[in-house]
Design an enzyme around this catalytic site. Structure first.
Site, PDB file in Angstrom:
ATOM      1  N   THR A 268      -3.139   4.660   3.272  1.00 44.45           N
ATOM      2  CA  THR A 268      -3.306   3.280   3.732  1.00 44.45           C
ATOM      3  C   THR A 268      -2.004   2.508   3.609  1.00 44.45           C
ATOM      4  OG1 THR A 268      -5.614   3.309   2.993  1.00 44.45           O
ATOM      5  CG2 THR A 268      -4.623   1.153   3.401  1.00 44.45           C
TER       6      THR A 268
ATOM      7  N   GLY B  68       0.829  -1.195   0.000  1.00 42.62           N
ATOM      8  CA  GLY B  68       0.000   0.000   0.000  1.00 42.62           C
ATOM      9  C   GLY B  68       0.863   1.244   0.000  1.00 42.62           C
ATOM     10  N   GLU B  69       0.877   1.956   1.122  1.00 45.10           N
ATOM     11  CA  GLU B  69       1.605   3.213   1.273  1.00 45.10           C
ATOM     12  C   GLU B  69       1.184   4.219   0.201  1.00 45.10           C
ATOM     13  OE1 GLU B  69       5.697   3.024   3.134  1.00 45.10           O
ATOM     14  OE2 GLU B  69       5.771   1.247   1.848  1.00 45.10           O
ATOM     15  N   HIS B  70      -0.136   4.390   0.069  1.00 43.12           N
ATOM     16  CA  HIS B  70      -0.662   5.384  -0.848  1.00 43.12           C
ATOM     17  C   HIS B  70      -2.102   5.699  -0.457  1.00 43.12           C
ATOM     18  CE1 HIS B  70      -1.611   1.475  -2.970  1.00 43.12           C
ATOM     19  NE2 HIS B  70      -2.812   2.000  -2.857  1.00 43.12           N
ATOM     20  N   ALA B  71      -2.648   6.701  -1.109  1.00 44.18           N
ATOM     21  CA  ALA B  71      -4.067   7.037  -0.988  1.00 44.18           C
ATOM     22  C   ALA B  71      -4.658   7.104  -2.384  1.00 44.18           C
ATOM     23  CB  ALA B  71      -4.241   8.375  -0.268  1.00 44.18           C
TER      24      ALA B  71
END
Length: 315
Positions: free
Chosen positions: A274, A226-229
Site C-alpha cells: 500500500t 505507507g510503502e509497505h504491507a
C-alpha cells in the site's frame, strides 16, 4: 554469461571480455576492463561504461550515456539518450572516495532522455522516469516520476478506480476492486447547513474491530506515505479532508483508488502493498487498524513482499 560471440563495431573500444551472447556494442562506445554486460544488450553510439558496472540481460543504453562505477542495471532496463548517472555525492577534483555510491535500476524500469539520477537511489521494478526528470530519492516499483525534483505523477499499469459521491446512498454500488480482498465501503455522511457528520459502526460499516487509529496529515503534495504491507493486520482508510490516491498491489494486480470524501472507506486486508499519495498538505487520512503497533508485522521491502506472495520459502 557465456563465451558465445557478441558484436562490437570496429570503432568501439571494448576492453572487457565479460559480455553475454548476442550483445551489440556500437561505434565510439568505450567499455572498460572490469565491466560486466549481460546477454542481448544494445549499447549504442557514444556510451561509456566504467569498471565497476554490472548490466543485466536485454538492457538498452541509448547514445550519450555514461555508466559510472557503482551503477547496476538489472534485466530489461531501458536508459534513454543522454540520461546522466552520478556516483559521488560530494565530488571534488582529484579526490576519489574509497568506494563509489551504488545506484540500482531494477528490472523492467525505464529512464527517459536527459534524466539525471542522483547517486545512491534505487529505481524500482517497472518504474518510469520521465524525460528530463531529476531523481533525488528512491522511486517505488511501478511509479511514474517527472519533474525537478522528480515526484510521483502516476503508476504503470495501475487500474484507475474512482467512485461516485456517497449520495445518493446505498442503492448506488461502489466499484469492485480486483486487488486481493480489498473493498470500498460506504460510510454514513450527513451533510447540512451546520456542516457534516459521519460515523461508522462495527459490523454495519467497519469490517473489523479497530484496536488502534492514526491520522496522516500535513504531507507535501505528491509525497508518499505507507510503502509497505502487513502480514496479519487489516487497515481501513478514510480521507476525512481533501483527497488522496491509494495504490494497492497484491503482487499480480495494481490499482489506484481515489479517496475524496469521508463517506467512503477502503478496507485493505493483509498482504497488500500500500502506498498513499496526498493531493495537498491539507489532506488528512484516518487509518483504523485491527491490531496495536507491532513492527514485526510490517513488510517494508518490496522484494521480500514479492517473494512472500509467490510463496518463496527463502523469504
Amino acid at each position: 554469461m557465456t563465451d558465445a560471440p557478441y558484436f562490437a563495431h570496429e570503432m568501439a573500444l571494448v576492453e572487457t571480455t565479460r559480455i553475454g551472447r548476442g550483445t551489440r556494442i556500437w561505434a565510439f562506445a568505450h567499455v572498460l576492463p572490469g565491466a560486466v554486460l549481460g546477454e542481448d544488450c544494445n549499447i549504442c553510439d557514444g556510451v561509456f561504461v566504467e569498471n565497476d558496472v554490472v548490466v543485466g540481460d536485454r538492457v538498452t543504453v541509448k547514445c550519450g550515456v555514461q555508466l559510472w562505477d557503482g551503477v547496476r542495471l538489472d534485466d530489461d532496463v531501458f536508459v534513454g539518450p543522454n540520461a546522466t548517472f552520478t556516483n559521488d555525492l560530494f565530488p571534488r577534483s582529484r579526490q576519489r572516495p574509497e568506494t563509489y555510491t551504488a545506484t540500482r535500476v531494477r528490472s523492467g524500469a525505464s529512464i527517459g532522455a536527459n534524466a539525471t539520477i542522483l547517486a545512491g537511489v534505487t529505481i524500482g521494478e517497472h518504474a518510469m522516469v520521465g524525460a528530463g526528470a531529476v531523481v533525488t530519492k528512491d522511486v517505488p516499483p511501478g511509479a511514474i516520476v517527472t519533474g525537478n525534483p522528480a515526484r510521483v505523477t502516476g503508476w504503470v499499469d495501475a487500474r484507475q478506480v474512482t467512485h461516485a459521491s456517497p449520495e445518493p446512498a446505498p442503492h448506488v454500488p461502489l466499484p469492485d476492486l480486483r486487488v486481493g480482498r480489498a473493498r470500498l465501503h460506504r460510510i454514513p455522511l450527513i451533510d447540512d447547513a451546520r456542516g457534516f457528520l459521519s460515523f461508522g459502526e462495527v459490523g454495519a460499516h467497519l469490517p473489523f474491530v479497530p484496536q488502534r487509529y492514526f491520522l496522516i496529515g500535513a504531507v507535501p503534495a505528491g509525497s508518499l506515505r505507507g510503502e509497505h504491507a502487513h502480514r496479519a493486520l487489516h487497515q481501513f482508510l478514510v480521507c476525512v479532508n481533501g483527497s488522496c490516491r491509494v495504490v494497492i498491489d497484491d503482487g499480480v494486480v495494481r490499482e489506484e483508488v481515489l479517496l475524496a470524501t469521508p463517506g467512503i472507506g477502503l478496507h485493505i486486508p493483509p498482504m497488500i502493498w500500500t502506498t498513499v499519495v496526498h493531493k495537498s498538505p491539507e489532506t488528512i487520512v484516518l487509518v483504523l487498524a485491527s491490531q496495536v503497533y507491532a513492527e514485526a508485522d510490517y513488510i517494508r521491502d518490496h522484494d521480500e513482499f514479492s517473494r512472500l506472495v509467490r510463496g518463496d520459502a527463502t523469504a
